[in-house]
Design a protein around this motif. Structure first.
Motif: not given
Length: 572
Positions: A153-160, A124-126, A69-71, A104-118
């Protein structure tokens, strides 16, 4: 269907990516280790590639199932077509605000969420599956998302995750920065013979619910399955599943090599990993047989030459006296020809007409140069025109906007956008518009695919038929395509077991034509009709959901035959 007969609790070789059946070969274990390491670290991207059918999606499902649940996870299995769609999908998966067209609004909302998660100690991982189908714009937006970071650190892990074409795509000059940020890479290849055997026994063990696995496949059957599949897990599943059905139909409790051979023949119309190599022993016997035949022919020729009473072209059984008294090498040829003219029925038949040889394939670099020199919009219009010509439909008007859905609808066709591979195109067996990426071109170049055969494809480039090697598509086509098709029986929107009426009756007639249904054309989507649809989907390796959607209809019309439709294998 056959589970109880073989003492199994579940079908062991389903094509669905069930994490319970995950088999960790050394290759898969290493890929899973890379995913876990990428989650712990936050320094860059993780890139996992693998051939078609090697178990990438199953591995991802197992990885996701092991997260706590921490991810927070955004798992994207349908590649977004634009940067805006990417951002909206990520935000939607993470439960964030997504109803806007402002990046911009989408990225701002995502950034605020990632900071709160940290701050809360969560990560958070994509994860993007089928990433080889992403456009350069979308990949560049992913790179920009990796800039969301703190000083440590990076706030978002990204896997392709994608097919081998992803590696080629990442070498594009515009993706240099993204490519440099990939810190963990791994490629998943096919299984070895020993791994294939262990893989099959593992799935049987899971399906039986115990250990050791039931002895259903003989060792020769296991070895032959590997030879046919070349170690590709998806093809192993296809062959093994069908072999179990063959044994079940014959009421055999054990699957032997003959069952596997029969299974391969039944699914041989589908493009598998490779044909089974010829057995050395069989090759030796074939060579011996050829040698024996050659020896018999040689002995026969000697015998005919030695026996003077036999005439290869004569009508009489006894030779003329002059021919008997004269040595063979001194017999004048004209006299023999006049004395024993060949009968009319012995005249050699004229040689059968032979098909014109296929034109040579066009060198890849030449096709690349031609495509790169063309305008993207112009190539789109040419590709659409070629597809309409294949359907014998009204040509594209000079002032007609290039909206594929509307273009198709005006001509009583439908546009099916898809992300697939060569196997899917062969299954649909319809001309398609492919988006190709070539060096020196900033945008994909749409081209029409009008034919496919072993090892080659027929494209239409700038209005000219252009045969190319199949490897050209492997290198330049990343899965995006459009297929025009026609709902010949007017079955309407997708439907399933809740439906009734004339469309269902027409469906039942279609299923009856191909031998998949022997009931009445009642117009009721009853259990017998549903079973026929499920059986057809399973046999064609479509999504087995019992619903008659677009893909099921296209393949059904192709199987029934008799409809005016172009194909990839023959002229329309």
């Amino acid at each position: 269907m056959y589970e109880r007969f073989f003492g199994l609790a579940d079908a062991p070789f389903r094509l669905t990516p069930d994490p319970r059946y995950l088999f960790l070969s050394p290759k898969h274990a290493e890929a899973l280790a890379h995913l876990k390491l990428g989650l712990r670290e936050s320094s860059g991207f993780v890139c996992i590639t693998g051939d078609v059918g090697t178990g990438k999606t199953t591995l991802l499902r197992a990885f996701l199932a092991g997260l706590g649940p921490e991810t927070a996870t955004a798992y994207i299995f349908n590649p977004p077509r634009s940067a805006l769609e990417l951002l909206k999908t990520i935000n939607g998966e993470l439960g964030l605000f997504a109803k806007t067209r402002s990046r911009k609004k989408l990225v701002d909302a995502l950034n605020a969420h990632l900071l709160a998660q940290r701050e809360a100690g969560r990560r958070s991982i994509v994860i993007i599956d089928e990433a080889q189908a992403l456009s350069i714009d979308v990949l560049e937006q992913l790179r920009l998302l990796s800039n969301l970071e703190t000083t440590t650190e990076k706030l978002l892990r990204i896997v392709l995750v994608g097919q081998p074409q992803l590696r080629a795509l990442l070498l594009h000059p515009e993706l240099v920065q993204l490519n440099q940020r990939i810190t963990l890479r791994w490629h998943m290849g096919p299984l070895s013979r020993r791994e294939t055997v262990a893989y099959m026994l593992h799935r049987l063990r899971v399906a039986a619910g115990g250990d050791p696995p039931p002895r259903i496949f003989t060792r020769p059957a296991l070895r032959r399955t590997h030879r046919i599949s070349r170690g590709v897990p998806r093809v192993v599943n296809m062959v093994a599943h069908r072999a179990l059905m063959v044994a079940f139909a014959a009421e055999r409790r054990v699957v032997n090599a003959a069952c596997v051979r029969q299974a391969y023949r039944e699914i041989g119309a589908l493009p598998l990993a490779a044909a089974a190599p010829t057995s050395p022993r069989r090759t030796a016997w074939a060579a011996a047989a050829v040698g024996a035949c050659a020896g018999v022919i040689a002995l026969g020729v000697v015998a005919l030459a030695w026996r003077p009473e036999l005439h290869l072209g004569g009508a009489s059984e006894s030779p003329a006296p002059s021919a008997v008294m004269t040595p063979a090498e001194e017999t004048p040829a004209p006299v023999v020809a006049v004395a024993t003219p060949p009968p009319p029925e012995a005249e050699p038949a004229p040689p059968a007409p032979t098909a014109d040889p296929a034109p040579p394939v066009t060198p890849a670099d030449e096709v690349e140069r031609r495509l790169a020199s063309l305008d993207a919009r112009a190539t789109t219009r040419v590709a659409v025109g070629a597809i309409l010509a294949a359907w014998h439909a009204e040509p594209l008007a000079a002032d007609e906007p290039v909206d594929l859905a509307r273009i198709a609808a005006r001509r009583h066709l439908e546009d099916l956008p898809l992300v697939g591979n060569g196997s899917m195109l062969r299954l649909l067996d319809l001309p398609a518009i492919l988006e190709l990426r070539v060096p020196g071109a900033d945008q994909p170049r749409p081209v029409a695919l009008t034919g496919m055969s072993d090892g080659r494809a027929e494209l239409v480039v700038d209005g000219s038929p252009t045969p190319v090697d199949a490897a050209f598509l492997d290198h330049h086509w990343f899965g995006r395509a459009h297929v025009f098709w026609r709902d010949f029986e007017a079955l309407g929107p997708a439907f399933g077991h809740e439906s009734h009426g004339a469309p269902v009756a027409r469906l039942q007639a279609l299923l009856r034509r191909i031998g998949a249904y022997d009931g009445k054309e009642s117009g009721q989507f009853d259990p017998a009709t549903e079973a026929a649809v499920l059986g057809f989907q399973r046999a064609r390796f479509l999504a087995v959901d019992g619903r008659v959607g677009r893909l099921t209809r296209i393949v059904l019309y192709a199987a029934a035959g008799g409809y005016p439709r172009p194909t990839l294998g023959a002229p329309s």
